[in-house]
Design an enzyme around this catalytic site. Sequence first.
Site, short mmCIF file in Angstrom:
data_model
loop_
_atom_site.label_atom_id
_atom_site.label_comp_id
_atom_site.label_asym_id
_atom_site.label_seq_id
_atom_site.Cartn_x
_atom_site.Cartn_y
_atom_site.Cartn_z
N LYS A 20 0.84 -1.21 0.00
CA LYS A 20 0.00 0.00 0.00
C LYS A 20 0.86 1.26 0.00
CE LYS A 20 -1.68 1.72 4.04
NZ LYS A 20 -1.51 3.16 4.24
N ASN A 21 1.87 1.29 0.89
CA ASN A 21 2.64 2.52 1.05
C ASN A 21 3.59 2.80 -0.11
OD1 ASN A 21 1.29 3.00 3.38
ND2 ASN A 21 3.00 2.51 4.77
N ARG A 91 -4.77 10.64 4.76
CA ARG A 91 -3.73 11.66 4.75
C ARG A 91 -2.70 11.43 3.66
NH1 ARG A 91 -2.18 13.66 9.27
NH2 ARG A 91 -0.19 14.13 8.37
N CYS A 115 -4.67 12.92 13.51
CA CYS A 115 -4.57 11.50 13.19
C CYS A 115 -4.49 10.72 14.48
CB CYS A 115 -3.31 11.30 12.36
SG CYS A 115 -2.92 9.60 12.09
N ARG A 120 1.09 14.66 13.22
CA ARG A 120 1.74 14.36 11.94
C ARG A 120 1.79 15.61 11.06
NH1 ARG A 120 -0.66 8.77 9.76
NH2 ARG A 120 1.23 8.73 8.49
N ASP A 306 4.99 0.66 11.83
CA ASP A 306 3.75 0.01 11.39
C ASP A 306 3.65 -1.45 11.85
OD1 ASP A 306 2.96 2.32 10.23
OD2 ASP A 306 3.23 1.69 8.15
N ILE A 328 9.26 6.84 16.33
CA ILE A 328 8.76 7.60 15.17
C ILE A 328 7.44 8.28 15.51
CG2 ILE A 328 8.08 7.43 12.74
CD1 ILE A 328 9.92 4.94 12.65
N ARG A 398 -8.70 -0.34 5.10
CA ARG A 398 -7.92 0.71 4.46
C ARG A 398 -6.59 0.17 3.96
NH1 ARG A 398 -6.03 4.50 8.16
NH2 ARG A 398 -4.64 4.68 6.41
C1 UD1 Z 1 4.57 6.88 6.34
C2 UD1 Z 1 3.65 5.71 6.17
C3 UD1 Z 1 3.16 5.25 7.51
C4 UD1 Z 1 4.32 4.97 8.42
C5 UD1 Z 1 5.29 6.15 8.48
C6 UD1 Z 1 6.57 5.86 9.24
C7 UD1 Z 1 2.63 6.06 4.00
C8 UD1 Z 1 1.39 6.41 3.26
N1 UD1 Z 1 2.53 6.12 5.33
O1 UD1 Z 1 3.81 7.93 6.94
O2 UD1 Z 1 2.39 4.07 7.32
O3 UD1 Z 1 3.82 4.73 9.72
O4 UD1 Z 1 5.65 6.51 7.15
O5 UD1 Z 1 7.30 4.87 8.63
O6 UD1 Z 1 3.64 5.72 3.45
N2 UD1 Z 1 7.29 14.44 10.59
C9 UD1 Z 1 7.51 15.77 10.87
N3 UD1 Z 1 7.35 16.69 9.87
C10 UD1 Z 1 6.98 16.32 8.61
C11 UD1 Z 1 6.78 14.97 8.34
C12 UD1 Z 1 6.93 14.04 9.36
O7 UD1 Z 1 7.83 16.14 12.00
O8 UD1 Z 1 6.87 17.19 7.75
C13 UD1 Z 1 7.45 13.45 11.67
C14 UD1 Z 1 6.16 12.67 11.93
O9 UD1 Z 1 5.32 13.34 12.84
C15 UD1 Z 1 6.71 11.38 12.49
C16 UD1 Z 1 8.00 11.17 11.69
O10 UD1 Z 1 8.36 12.48 11.22
O11 UD1 Z 1 7.03 11.52 13.85
C17 UD1 Z 1 7.86 10.23 10.52
O12 UD1 Z 1 6.79 10.64 9.69
P1 UD1 Z 1 6.69 10.27 8.14
O13 UD1 Z 1 7.82 9.37 7.75
O14 UD1 Z 1 6.50 11.52 7.37
O15 UD1 Z 1 5.36 9.43 8.09
P2 UD1 Z 1 4.36 9.40 6.90
O16 UD1 Z 1 5.13 9.59 5.64
O17 UD1 Z 1 3.22 10.32 7.19
#
Ligand code: UD1
Length: 463
Positions: A20-21, A91, A115, A120, A306, A328, A398
Site C-alpha cells: 500500500k505505502n 492523509r 490523526c 503528523r 507500522d 517515530i 484501508r
Molecule cells: C509513512 C507511512 C506510515 C508509516 C510512516 C513511518 C505512508 C502512506 N505512510 O507515513 O504508514 O507509519 O511513514 O514509517 O507511506 N514528521 C515531521 N514533519 C513532517 C513529516 C513528518 O515532523 O513534515 C514526523 C512525523 O510526525 C513522524 C515522523 O516524522 O514523527 C515520521 O513521519 P513520516 O515518515 O512523514 O510518516 P508518513 O510519511 O506520514
Amino acid sequence: MFVVRGGRPLRGRVSVSGAKNAALPIMAAALSARGTTLLRGVPELVDVSTLSQVLQSLGMTVERHADGTLALTAEDDQRCLADYELVRRMRASVCVLGPLLGRRGRACVSLPGGCNIGHRPIDLHLKGLRALGAEITIDRGYVFAKADQLIGTDIYLGGSFGSTVTGTCNVLCAAVFAKGTTTISSAACEPEVVDLGNYLNEMGARIEGLGTPFLRIEGVEELNAVEHTVIPDRIEAATLLVAAAITGGCLQIDNVEPTHLAAVFDVLRMMGVGIEISGKSLTVIAPDKLRSLDVTALPYPGIPTDVQAQLTALLSLANGISVVTDKIFPDRFMHIPELMRMGANVRREGASSIISGIGTLTGACVMASDLRASAALLLAALAADGESVIRRVYHLDRGYERLERKLNDVGADIERVIDLPENMPHSLQLSVEEQRPLAIDSSDVPAPKFLSRAEAARQRAES
Ligand code: UD1
C-alpha cells in the site's frame, strides 16, 4: 465488525499483496507522466480507491483491468485542487502535492488534519518544496504551492523524529522537474521510497542514491508513462509472520522481499520463532514458548512503526517482561487499552509500553482505532481463548487486502458481520446467573426518588 473464534493454530500457505505505502505515492507520481501508466500489484484497498478519486478529481482516468493492472492516464493537466473532503479521508492524499507542483507548476492541497497515531505535521514537505523555489502559503486549511520553474538546490530533510517517508516522496517528485541538480540529505531510506524512485527513473528521471539518506537528482523536462510492478507489502508480511507465531502455527508466506524484513526477522528469531527463507518465500514456525524482548521502532532498516502494535500483541504472550518503544510516533499506543481488555498486562510509560507476558489472552469486545492497531487486535483475537469482537474494522480495510479471507484460508475463524447488538456473540454477554451475585442488595441503597413535574415545581417553590 469481526467475530473471531480464537485459539486455532494457522497452517498453510498465504501470499502477500503489493505494498500500500509504495502504491499510493507511485499512483500520485503517475500525475507526472505523459501517456498511460500501467501498475501491477496495486492492492485492492479503500485507501487505493480514495486516492483514485483524488486523482480523478485532478483530471486523471483510473481503471482497474481484469488482470488487476491499474491504468492511469492524465487527461486534463489544468486541475490542481485536492479537496478537503477527499484528503481528510486519507492523509496519504498529500502525496499529490509534489507531483502537481513539479509537473503542473501549481498545487492546492487540503492540509491533512489530526490523526489517531499522533501529531503528523507536513512542515518538512513544505520546507523541501520551498527550498526548490516554490511559493507556499496556507490559506483556509489548504496548502497553495506554485512555481513557474523549480530550481535544484541542496536540501536537508531531517526532522526531530528522523527522516520523513511521504515528505521525501513529495520533494523527490518535485525535484525531478527542477532545473539543475538537487541533493536531499536525510532522505527516507524505506523500500517504498526506493520503489517510487525506481519508478520515476524508469519514466526518465535521473535519481541516484536511492535507499541511502543522500539522494542526487538531475532535473529533466519530461517523464514518460511506463509499466511498473509495486513491491510486496513488508508490513502485511510481518503481520502474517506474527499471525503464525501468535497462534502457535506454521505458515508458508509467498511474495515476500526478505531483505526488507531483516529487523523483523531478527526480533522474531530472538523471541524463538523459526523463520526459513527460500527466495521470495518464508516458512514460519511458532515456538513452544515465546521469549520476551525489548523492541524499538525506528526508521528503516529498523523495526517499522507500522509493526509495533502487532509485536506488542505477540509480546503480551511472551514469557517475561518486554519494553516496546516507538521513536517515530511516540503516541502510537491506542491499541494498549484494548489489548488490556483481552487480559494483556501492559503499562504505558512515555513513548514505551512495558509488557508483562501472560499465559493466555481471553476473548473480549474491542474497538479498532487505526489501521495497525486493528491488525494487532485481530492477531490477539486469533490467539485468545474464546470469541472476540473487533469493532470498526473499516480501519483494517484501508490497508490490508482481503486479510480475513487470507487468514480463514489457513485455519482462522473470522466472520465479518454488521455491528449490531444482535450480532454480538452470546459468549461475550454476561448470563443472568453470572449477574445475580453482582446485584446490589436493595436495602443498602436508598431508592431513587423520581418526582413528577408538579412535585418538583412545588419543592422549588417551597425552597
Ligand atoms: C509513512 C507511512 C506510515 C508509516 C510512516 C513511518 C505512508 C502512506 N505512510 O507515513 O504508514 O507509519 O511513514 O514509517 O507511506 N514528521 C515531521 N514533519 C513532517 C513529516 C513528518 O515532523 O513534515 C514526523 C512525523 O510526525 C513522524 C515522523 O516524522 O514523527 C515520521 O513521519 P513520516 O515518515 O512523514 O510518516 P508518513 O510519511 O506520514
